[in-house]
Scaffold this motif. Structure first.
Motif, PDB file in Angstrom:
ATOM      1  N   THR A  88       0.707  -1.664   0.523  1.00 47.52           N
ATOM      2  CA  THR A  88       0.170  -0.451  -0.167  1.00 47.52           C
ATOM      3  C   THR A  88       1.321   1.354   0.338  1.00 47.52           C
ATOM      4  O   THR A  88       2.233   1.209   0.308  1.00 47.52           O
ATOM      5  CB  THR A  88      -0.714   0.365   0.910  1.00 47.52           C
ATOM      6  OG1 THR A  88       0.255   0.078   2.444  1.00 47.52           O
ATOM      7  CG2 THR A  88      -1.721  -1.177   1.152  1.00 47.52           C
ATOM      8  N   ARG A  89       0.229   2.819  -0.517  1.00 49.75           N
ATOM      9  CA  ARG A  89       1.051   4.248  -0.018  1.00 49.75           C
ATOM     10  C   ARG A  89       1.320   4.337   0.888  1.00 49.75           C
ATOM     11  O   ARG A  89       0.441   3.583   1.894  1.00 49.75           O
ATOM     12  CB  ARG A  89       0.267   4.655  -1.485  1.00 49.75           C
ATOM     13  CG  ARG A  89      -1.045   5.089  -0.638  1.00 49.75           C
ATOM     14  CD  ARG A  89      -1.856   6.127  -2.000  1.00 49.75           C
ATOM     15  NE  ARG A  89      -2.395   5.511  -3.290  1.00 49.75           N
ATOM     16  CZ  ARG A  89      -1.350   5.367  -4.261  1.00 49.75           C
ATOM     17  NH1 ARG A  89      -0.344   5.896  -4.373  1.00 49.75           N
ATOM     18  NH2 ARG A  89      -2.369   4.224  -5.414  1.00 49.75           N
ATOM     19  N   TYR A 101      -7.714   1.457   1.596  1.00 49.77           N
ATOM     20  CA  TYR A 101      -8.972   0.979   0.863  1.00 49.77           C
ATOM     21  C   TYR A 101      -8.527   1.044  -0.729  1.00 49.77           C
ATOM     22  O   TYR A 101      -7.341   0.353  -0.455  1.00 49.77           O
ATOM     23  CB  TYR A 101      -9.680   2.186   0.926  1.00 49.77           C
ATOM     24  CG  TYR A 101     -10.436   2.624   1.825  1.00 49.77           C
ATOM     25  CD1 TYR A 101     -11.043   1.886   2.345  1.00 49.77           C
ATOM     26  CD2 TYR A 101      -9.905   3.976   2.338  1.00 49.77           C
ATOM     27  CE1 TYR A 101     -11.955   2.616   4.088  1.00 49.77           C
ATOM     28  CE2 TYR A 101     -10.839   4.563   3.736  1.00 49.77           C
ATOM     29  CZ  TYR A 101     -11.699   3.495   4.352  1.00 49.77           C
ATOM     30  OH  TYR A 101     -11.969   3.635   5.796  1.00 49.77           O
ATOM     31  N   PRO A 102      -9.536   0.748  -1.688  1.00 45.71           N
ATOM     32  CA  PRO A 102      -8.819   0.112  -2.552  1.00 45.71           C
ATOM     33  C   PRO A 102      -7.717   1.162  -3.275  1.00 45.71           C
ATOM     34  O   PRO A 102      -6.494   0.711  -3.555  1.00 45.71           O
ATOM     35  CB  PRO A 102     -10.268  -0.170  -3.621  1.00 45.71           C
ATOM     36  CG  PRO A 102     -10.691  -0.628  -2.149  1.00 45.71           C
ATOM     37  CD  PRO A 102     -10.568   0.311  -1.588  1.00 45.71           C
ATOM     38  N   GLU A 103      -8.293   2.170  -2.837  1.00 47.71           N
ATOM     39  CA  GLU A 103      -7.509   3.492  -3.529  1.00 47.71           C
ATOM     40  C   GLU A 103      -6.056   3.807  -3.285  1.00 47.71           C
ATOM     41  O   GLU A 103      -5.158   4.331  -3.886  1.00 47.71           O
ATOM     42  CB  GLU A 103      -8.009   4.837  -3.995  1.00 47.71           C
ATOM     43  CG  GLU A 103      -8.281   4.973  -2.331  1.00 47.71           C
ATOM     44  CD  GLU A 103      -9.681   5.158  -1.795  1.00 47.71           C
ATOM     45  OE1 GLU A 103     -10.239   5.220  -1.108  1.00 47.71           O
ATOM     46  OE2 GLU A 103     -10.563   3.948  -2.955  1.00 47.71           O
ATOM     47  N   ASP A 104      -5.580   2.853  -2.300  1.00 50.66           N
ATOM     48  CA  ASP A 104      -4.342   2.899  -1.391  1.00 50.66           C
ATOM     49  C   ASP A 104      -3.234   1.924  -1.885  1.00 50.66           C
ATOM     50  O   ASP A 104      -2.564   1.563  -1.898  1.00 50.66           O
ATOM     51  CB  ASP A 104      -4.500   2.572   0.639  1.00 50.66           C
ATOM     52  CG  ASP A 104      -5.502   4.138   0.471  1.00 50.66           C
ATOM     53  OD1 ASP A 104      -4.863   4.717   0.389  1.00 50.66           O
ATOM     54  OD2 ASP A 104      -6.379   3.406   1.945  1.00 50.66           O
ATOM     55  N   TYR A 127     -12.024  -8.827  -5.378  1.00 46.61           N
ATOM     56  CA  TYR A 127     -10.338  -7.660  -6.320  1.00 46.61           C
ATOM     57  C   TYR A 127     -11.068  -6.729  -7.344  1.00 46.61           C
ATOM     58  O   TYR A 127     -10.358  -5.816  -7.217  1.00 46.61           O
ATOM     59  CB  TYR A 127      -9.179  -8.261  -5.925  1.00 46.61           C
ATOM     60  CG  TYR A 127      -8.405  -8.996  -4.439  1.00 46.61           C
ATOM     61  CD1 TYR A 127      -8.956  -8.453  -3.678  1.00 46.61           C
ATOM     62  CD2 TYR A 127      -7.717 -10.371  -4.144  1.00 46.61           C
ATOM     63  CE1 TYR A 127      -8.718  -8.902  -2.077  1.00 46.61           C
ATOM     64  CE2 TYR A 127      -7.717 -10.590  -3.510  1.00 46.61           C
ATOM     65  CZ  TYR A 127      -7.716  -9.820  -2.543  1.00 46.61           C
ATOM     66  OH  TYR A 127      -7.529 -10.443  -1.130  1.00 46.61           O
ATOM     67  N   GLY A 131     -11.483  -2.597  -8.433  1.00 43.66           N
ATOM     68  CA  GLY A 131     -10.792  -2.009  -9.205  1.00 43.66           C
ATOM     69  C   GLY A 131      -9.124  -1.729  -8.843  1.00 43.66           C
ATOM     70  O   GLY A 131      -8.062  -1.636  -8.731  1.00 43.66           O
ATOM     71  N   ILE A 132      -8.977  -3.047  -7.376  1.00 44.48           N
ATOM     72  CA  ILE A 132      -7.415  -3.441  -7.462  1.00 44.48           C
ATOM     73  C   ILE A 132      -6.466  -3.494  -8.761  1.00 44.48           C
ATOM     74  O   ILE A 132      -7.022  -4.782  -9.148  1.00 44.48           O
ATOM     75  CB  ILE A 132      -7.511  -4.133  -6.461  1.00 44.48           C
ATOM     76  CG1 ILE A 132      -8.031  -3.999  -4.891  1.00 44.48           C
ATOM     77  CG2 ILE A 132      -5.963  -5.282  -5.467  1.00 44.48           C
ATOM     78  CD1 ILE A 132      -7.985  -4.667  -4.107  1.00 44.48           C
ATOM     79  N   SER A 133      -5.238  -2.987  -8.994  1.00 47.54           N
ATOM     80  CA  SER A 133      -5.074  -3.135 -10.685  1.00 47.54           C
ATOM     81  C   SER A 133      -4.074  -3.792 -10.718  1.00 47.54           C
ATOM     82  O   SER A 133      -4.528  -4.487 -11.567  1.00 47.54           O
ATOM     83  CB  SER A 133      -4.329  -1.574 -10.963  1.00 47.54           C
ATOM     84  OG  SER A 133      -3.305  -1.732  -9.766  1.00 47.54           O
ATOM     85  N   GLN A 177       3.803  -0.574  -9.987  1.00 44.60           N
ATOM     86  CA  GLN A 177       3.893   0.688  -9.353  1.00 44.60           C
ATOM     87  C   GLN A 177       5.694   1.103  -8.923  1.00 44.60           C
ATOM     88  O   GLN A 177       6.311   2.262  -8.912  1.00 44.60           O
ATOM     89  CB  GLN A 177       3.342   1.529  -8.392  1.00 44.60           C
ATOM     90  CG  GLN A 177       1.430   0.221  -8.810  1.00 44.60           C
ATOM     91  CD  GLN A 177       1.194   1.252 -10.026  1.00 44.60           C
ATOM     92  OE1 GLN A 177       1.179   2.770  -9.608  1.00 44.60           O
ATOM     93  NE2 GLN A 177       0.283   0.989 -10.979  1.00 44.60           N
TER      94      GLN A 177
END
Length: 195
Positions: A88-89, A101-104, A127, A131-133, A177
């Motif tokens: 995660t970020r 959250y997914p965006e993290d 997943y 939207g988990i890439s 990433q």
């Protein structure tokens, strides 16, 4: 006519059950699509691989990301799975108020032997829906890593990933990433005993 349906829980209700100590950490439960799912006990190859993978990722990524091992993430489908690894970020303190959250999330990894079918279907779908890439399955049964990317929804409303790549234990793979970071897969698979 009476129809029997299971009680589904929201994430808030699930957290309340934990606060009230109705559910304990030792129960090994995760919330998937509002249902309480008993997690399978992990054998030694699974545990070995999880430990090795988390250590490798921690070393490779340092302070560039948070490597969470067997800790919850929150998905919008009333799901709070506990993947074997989530990258995660940010930093650890970002997740004091809430789980990621997914965006993290950069990458979710499940390590699979007895749960392979579940990880390739139910987990993959939730997943992708979130939207988990990038989603990886470390398939211990055949000693390979299944790397899924590009989540999408088909005409029937089902979620999946457009791309699936297979990597073998002698290969190295780029961490999504982090294009400059290579993970040597030979360092995470347990050594085959007697062959």
């Amino acid at each position: 006519m009476n129809v029997v349906t299971p009680k589904r829980f929201t994430i808030d209700e699930y957290h309340r059950l934990i606060e009230l100590e109705f559910l304990k950490e030792s129960d090994r439960i995760e919330l998937i699509r509002g249902e309480l799912i008993q997690m399978v006990a992990k054998g030694t190859p699974h545990t070995f691989c999880t430990t090795r993978l988390c250590r490798q990722l921690d070393r490779l990524l340092g302070d560039r990301a948070v490597v969470r091992c067997q800790e919850p993430i929150i998905l919008p489908s009333d799901s709070e799975p506990e993947p074997d690894v989530a990258i995660t970020r940010g930093n650890e303190t970002d997740y004091l108020p809430h789980h990621p959250y997914p965006e993290d999330i950069f990458l979710v990894i499940e390590i699979s032997d007895s749960t392979l079918n579940y990880d390739q279907t139910t987990k993959l779908e939730i997943y992708a829906e979130a939207g988990i890439s990038d989603y990886w399955i470390v398939n211990l049964n055949v000693r390979q890593v299944e790397r899924y990317s590009q989540p999408y929804q088909n005409a029937q409303g089902e979620f999946n990933y457009l791309s699936k790549q297979i990597s073998l234990p002698h290969q190295s793979v780029v961490i999504p990433q982090f294009e400059d970071v290579l993970l040597d897969l030979s360092r995470i698979f347990p050594t085959v005993v007697g062959g």
